[in-house]
Scaffold this motif. Structure first.
Motif, PDB file in Angstrom:
ATOM      1  N   LEU A  94      28.279  32.379  78.730  1.00  0.00           N
ATOM      2  CA  LEU A  94      28.254  31.914  77.336  1.00  0.00           C
ATOM      3  C   LEU A  94      29.630  32.025  76.692  1.00  0.00           C
ATOM      4  O   LEU A  94      30.031  31.140  75.931  1.00  0.00           O
ATOM      5  CB  LEU A  94      27.227  32.716  76.539  1.00  0.00           C
ATOM      6  N   VAL A 117      23.303  40.100  73.429  1.00  0.00           N
ATOM      7  CA  VAL A 117      22.917  40.162  74.847  1.00  0.00           C
ATOM      8  C   VAL A 117      22.478  41.579  75.219  1.00  0.00           C
ATOM      9  O   VAL A 117      21.368  41.788  75.732  1.00  0.00           O
ATOM     10  CB  VAL A 117      24.087  39.691  75.749  1.00  0.00           C
ATOM     11  N   ALA A 121      21.657  32.634  59.801  1.00  0.00           N
ATOM     12  CA  ALA A 121      22.636  31.529  59.859  1.00  0.00           C
ATOM     13  C   ALA A 121      22.262  30.448  60.863  1.00  0.00           C
ATOM     14  O   ALA A 121      22.020  30.738  62.040  1.00  0.00           O
ATOM     15  CB  ALA A 121      24.018  32.088  60.200  1.00  0.00           C
ATOM     16  N   THR A 135      17.664  27.118  65.584  1.00  0.00           N
ATOM     17  CA  THR A 135      18.251  26.459  66.752  1.00  0.00           C
ATOM     18  C   THR A 135      18.120  27.386  67.958  1.00  0.00           C
ATOM     19  O   THR A 135      18.331  28.592  67.832  1.00  0.00           O
ATOM     20  CB  THR A 135      19.735  26.166  66.501  1.00  0.00           C
ATOM     21  N   TYR A 136      17.780  26.824  69.099  1.00  0.00           N
ATOM     22  CA  TYR A 136      17.702  27.563  70.360  1.00  0.00           C
ATOM     23  C   TYR A 136      18.655  26.924  71.364  1.00  0.00           C
ATOM     24  O   TYR A 136      18.629  25.707  71.540  1.00  0.00           O
ATOM     25  CB  TYR A 136      16.269  27.536  70.919  1.00  0.00           C
ATOM     26  N   MET A 137      19.466  27.746  72.020  1.00  0.00           N
ATOM     27  CA  MET A 137      20.446  27.193  72.964  1.00  0.00           C
ATOM     28  C   MET A 137      19.824  26.929  74.337  1.00  0.00           C
ATOM     29  O   MET A 137      20.501  26.969  75.374  1.00  0.00           O
ATOM     30  CB  MET A 137      21.649  28.131  73.078  1.00  0.00           C
ATOM     31  N   ARG A 180      27.796  30.924  66.539  1.00  0.00           N
ATOM     32  CA  ARG A 180      28.511  29.744  66.067  1.00  0.00           C
ATOM     33  C   ARG A 180      28.166  29.422  64.608  1.00  0.00           C
ATOM     34  O   ARG A 180      29.044  29.164  63.788  1.00  0.00           O
ATOM     35  CB  ARG A 180      28.145  28.556  66.954  1.00  0.00           C
ATOM     36  N   ASP A 235       8.979  32.662  70.938  1.00  0.00           N
ATOM     37  CA  ASP A 235       9.587  33.083  69.674  1.00  0.00           C
ATOM     38  C   ASP A 235       8.983  32.314  68.499  1.00  0.00           C
ATOM     39  O   ASP A 235       8.645  32.914  67.474  1.00  0.00           O
ATOM     40  CB  ASP A 235      11.101  32.869  69.721  1.00  0.00           C
ATOM     41  N   LEU A 276      29.781  28.347  72.626  1.00  0.00           N
ATOM     42  CA  LEU A 276      30.160  29.588  71.937  1.00  0.00           C
ATOM     43  C   LEU A 276      31.582  30.026  72.280  1.00  0.00           C
ATOM     44  O   LEU A 276      32.143  30.893  71.603  1.00  0.00           O
ATOM     45  CB  LEU A 276      29.176  30.712  72.269  1.00  0.00           C
ATOM     46  N   GLY A 314      13.724  36.546  70.087  1.00  0.00           N
ATOM     47  CA  GLY A 314      14.613  35.537  69.511  1.00  0.00           C
ATOM     48  C   GLY A 314      15.935  35.319  70.221  1.00  0.00           C
ATOM     49  O   GLY A 314      16.830  34.688  69.647  1.00  0.00           O
ATOM     50  N   PHE A 315      16.076  35.775  71.452  1.00  0.00           N
ATOM     51  CA  PHE A 315      17.378  35.743  72.121  1.00  0.00           C
ATOM     52  C   PHE A 315      18.065  34.367  72.080  1.00  0.00           C
ATOM     53  O   PHE A 315      19.216  34.251  71.671  1.00  0.00           O
ATOM     54  CB  PHE A 315      17.237  36.208  73.577  1.00  0.00           C
ATOM     55  N   LEU A 316      17.354  33.327  72.503  1.00  0.00           N
ATOM     56  CA  LEU A 316      17.988  31.993  72.607  1.00  0.00           C
ATOM     57  C   LEU A 316      18.391  31.443  71.242  1.00  0.00           C
ATOM     58  O   LEU A 316      19.272  30.588  71.144  1.00  0.00           O
ATOM     59  CB  LEU A 316      17.048  31.018  73.327  1.00  0.00           C
ATOM     60  N   HIS A 317      17.734  31.923  70.200  1.00  0.00           N
ATOM     61  CA  HIS A 317      18.145  31.567  68.837  1.00  0.00           C
ATOM     62  C   HIS A 317      19.296  32.437  68.351  1.00  0.00           C
ATOM     63  O   HIS A 317      20.262  31.936  67.768  1.00  0.00           O
ATOM     64  CB  HIS A 317      16.959  31.679  67.884  1.00  0.00           C
ATOM     65  N   ASN A 318      19.196  33.743  68.593  1.00  0.00           N
ATOM     66  CA  ASN A 318      20.245  34.653  68.105  1.00  0.00           C
ATOM     67  C   ASN A 318      21.619  34.258  68.637  1.00  0.00           C
ATOM     68  O   ASN A 318      22.635  34.431  67.947  1.00  0.00           O
ATOM     69  CB  ASN A 318      19.910  36.098  68.500  1.00  0.00           C
ATOM     70  N   LEU A 319      21.653  33.744  69.861  1.00  0.00           N
ATOM     71  CA  LEU A 319      22.927  33.284  70.428  1.00  0.00           C
ATOM     72  C   LEU A 319      23.617  32.292  69.509  1.00  0.00           C
ATOM     73  O   LEU A 319      24.831  32.334  69.309  1.00  0.00           O
ATOM     74  CB  LEU A 319      22.678  32.571  71.765  1.00  0.00           C
ATOM     75  N   PHE A 320      22.824  31.358  68.968  1.00  0.00           N
ATOM     76  CA  PHE A 320      23.426  30.267  68.200  1.00  0.00           C
ATOM     77  C   PHE A 320      24.034  30.749  66.889  1.00  0.00           C
ATOM     78  O   PHE A 320      24.929  30.106  66.333  1.00  0.00           O
ATOM     79  CB  PHE A 320      22.394  29.164  67.944  1.00  0.00           C
ATOM     80  N   THR A 321      23.568  31.898  66.415  1.00  0.00           N
ATOM     81  CA  THR A 321      24.135  32.412  65.169  1.00  0.00           C
ATOM     82  C   THR A 321      25.604  32.805  65.348  1.00  0.00           C
ATOM     83  O   THR A 321      26.340  32.915  64.371  1.00  0.00           O
ATOM     84  CB  THR A 321      23.345  33.626  64.630  1.00  0.00           C
TER      85      THR A 321
END
Lengths: 326, 326
Positions: free
Chosen positions: B199, B263, A143, A189-191, B240, A270, B205, B231-238
């Motif tokens: 976050l 996290v 997503a 997207t990366y935050m 939202r 990544d 978020l 992929g942490f910084l990307h997975n966060l955005f999912t």
């Protein structure tokens, strides 16, 4: 409202253009916190440009502001009373659910024409303009969403039709998109920008971050992020621990450099894990942030020269205009 | 100041013990925001216990508070006037630079005796007590520090002398330590708790995180973190984007579950990449957070039952007491 002319071009005086230079069309980049407009002739030459802080958020927060009236206040001087149905092509948050008129997301894979044909046309009261709002892009499997950056990608594709690989658009929420065969096939997207801001201002790391900077410490942190790509949440803490364990007299690397390298490095690590053989990397952006991405990519041997995002956005809007308006 | 007795034991009334039960020694866990004390007899039975909010930060913030006076206000009732040099063994932030008396870090690899012998002994004005403050632990190669958790690790080792593998201590800054051959050989701090709090409260978020919870969504996010460990910084955005791309009527996984899984899952994915053949995993902690770590570890087939951290801390202080005081 600030009005700017491009310094390299001779422009008629704003706000009113002589009748003979009535724009053929008007391009608009309507972001969350900014609004930028261009008047263009039929040769895609810039006749005039203007900017304002009235992004989507400012309009949503003020019941006295509306999208059409804000737009007209900025471009009205370019339109004389003989103007009729001048095409206005808009990308960005004007098409969000909370924007002017929702332009539902296109789904990847998407070609520039898919995006252009997804435009919506809100009813306007001013007969001089004909408004098209371009859609954003979404991805369902993993997503993700974007609004505005897809138009930069379209502009990039117009200028680099054979590019295959990943395009980076650094920002509060950085976007990386994979382009292949004339389509946007995937994106992530990366935050990173928001996480960096929160950590440097609101976390325990704020005590370790100041204006001091060191390029070598930044590069070391970028390298560390790739060496242990899963280690992000741990690498952050070394910003603080590095100072606590330093022996007397030892030089402690500036926290801002280490933190910035850890965050940007994690993002790039990544993306590098997703590269396929032959994939190119391109970078759209300006200023210090784009330079940091350029430096971080260079640590891993990838040369990417930042391209001006405003020019790329305009190229994308021009491509959409040529499809929608013909 | 709140005073508590352990519910499972018959204890004399606080604050004063009968003379015949004058404690043999007193154990103290002095953290950043809490202080816990135990009165013990020579068989290591708990005679009484008390707690207070006067952690290091509260004392540092109030010029009228001092470490010795705060300690005496809590344990004074346990000491009669005949008491002399009752050993008080303290772990945690009392030994920090900003604490009572700095106890310089021991460096890994470290055995329990190394830590005990690193204790410092501040001069006190009350003749009834003899204070030992235990050191924290540091690691220079991959810079890291802990203060307090090392004593839990010593307590764990006293109860599990043959354990080889990683011990997890969840928290604002989670710690994972590798134990082998009776030593703490390495450790890693993860800023997971603080990053989750920032976050969920201060980032974009926050709009996606509320009280709703779903165990399956949590497990899915944990699994996703291991599937793409970088992929942490990307997975966060999912968190939202998942809501934004959901089709009408689709159930959107609760943001808190997805964020928490992303996290904790990222932290665990990193540790799993460091496991050696035969390494065991243990979990020290109580309450909801420890349960989440237990559930996340179970997703990857690792069974770890949370152990009570207060009991483990006391076991570590008892081990130090036996070394220092004999």
């Amino acid at each position: 409202m600030e009005q700017k002319t491009l310094p390299t071009q001779k422009l008629p005086k704003l706000p009113k253009l002589p009748t003979k230079t009535l724009p053929t069309w008007i391009a608009v980049d309507w972001g969350t916190s900014n609004l930028r407009v261009w008047a263009l002739d039929d040769g895609a030459n810039i006749l005039a440009t203007a900017e304002s802080q009235l992004g989507m958020n400012a309009i949503a927060a003020d019941p006295n502001l509306g999208f059409e009236s804000v737009l007209i206040s900025l471009i009205g001087g370019w339109l004389d009373n003989n103007a009729r149905d001048i095409p206005v092509v808009i990308c960005g948050m004007a098409g969000a659910k909370q924007g002017w008129c929702e332009a539902p997301y296109c789904e990847v894979p998407a070609a520039p024409t898919d995006l252009a044909f997804g435009a919506v046309h809100p009813t306007v009261s001013d007969p001089r303009i004909l408004v098209s709002i371009l859609p954003g892009l979404c991805q369902r499997g993993d997503a993700d969403v974007m609004r505005g950056e897809e138009t930069q990608l379209v502009g990039f594709m117009a200028q680099n039709p054979d590019f295959a690989g990943w395009v980076c658009l650094p920002g509060t929420h950085s976007k990386w998109a994979r382009l292949s065969g004339g389509q946007i096939t995937a994106f992530r997207t990366y935050m990173s920008g928001e996480v960096f801001a929160l950590l440097s201002k609101n976390s325990i790391l704020r005590h370790s971050v100041d204006d001091a900077w060191d390029d070598v410490a930044f590069a070391d942190a970028v390298r560390g992020a790739l060496a242990q790509p899963s280690g992000f949440l741990h690498n952050l803490f070394t910003v603080r621990a590095g100072a606590l364990v330093a022996t007397d007299g030892a030089v402690v690397p500036p926290g801002a450099s280490v933190l910035s390298g850890a965050v940007i490095g994690a993002e790039i690590a990544d993306v590098l894990s997703l590269l396929r053989a032959g994939d190119e990397i391109a970078l759209i952006g300006t200023g210090k942030l784009a330079s940091l991405y350029q430096a971080a990519l260079a640590v891993h041997g990838h040369k990417a020269t930042p391209m001006d995002s405003a020019a790329i956005t305009l190229a994308g809007l021009a491509r959409a205009h040529s499809v929608v308006i013909g």
